[in-house]
Write an enzyme that holds these catalytic residues in place. Sequence first.
Site, mmCIF file in Angstrom:
data_model
loop_
_atom_site.group_PDB
_atom_site.id
_atom_site.type_symbol
_atom_site.label_atom_id
_atom_site.label_comp_id
_atom_site.label_asym_id
_atom_site.label_seq_id
_atom_site.Cartn_x
_atom_site.Cartn_y
_atom_site.Cartn_z
ATOM 1 N N PHE A 1 0.835 -1.199 0.000
ATOM 2 C CA PHE A 1 0.000 0.000 0.000
ATOM 3 C C PHE A 1 0.869 1.249 0.000
ATOM 4 C CE2 PHE A 1 -2.479 -3.394 1.750
ATOM 5 C CZ PHE A 1 -3.737 -3.217 1.194
ATOM 6 N N CYS A 2 0.546 2.173 -0.879
ATOM 7 C CA CYS A 2 1.242 3.460 -0.912
ATOM 8 C C CYS A 2 0.207 4.544 -1.206
ATOM 9 C CB CYS A 2 2.384 3.459 -1.921
ATOM 10 S SG CYS A 2 1.875 3.411 -3.629
ATOM 11 N N ALA A 3 0.678 5.746 -1.455
ATOM 12 C CA ALA A 3 -0.239 6.869 -1.634
ATOM 13 C C ALA A 3 -1.249 6.608 -2.747
ATOM 14 C CB ALA A 3 0.533 8.151 -1.890
ATOM 15 N N GLU B 1 -3.384 3.369 -0.455
ATOM 16 C CA GLU B 1 -3.690 3.131 0.964
ATOM 17 C C GLU B 1 -5.162 3.341 1.274
ATOM 18 O OE1 GLU B 1 -4.604 5.647 3.225
ATOM 19 O OE2 GLU B 1 -4.207 7.342 1.928
#
Length: 102
Positions: free
Chosen positions: A7-9, A39
């Site tokens: 998960f990232c931006a 995310e």
Amino acid sequence: MIRIGLFCAAGMSTSMLVEKMRKVAKEKGVEATINAYPESEMEKRVEEIDVALLGPQVKFMLSKAQGICQPKGVPVQVINTMDYGMMNGEKVLNEAIKMANK
């Protein structure tokens, strides 16, 4: 079979790392599903994963992620910044496997 969610931006910066992890998993004969997500989709995706990894750029949301994942029995941690920066798919995959086996 291990199901790993990164998960990232926006789910984009982790995509290259996902590809490297998939390649290592295939080479080692590890049955794994590895995907990148923004995310904001964690609550929706938590039922589909065994391990959650956060990109270093969203480490500020670790406590929120723990609140989402831990009640479902999904371990979560921030990807090591050096491994992320070097796109070290093998080290990140090995860490995810360790997390899943705890």
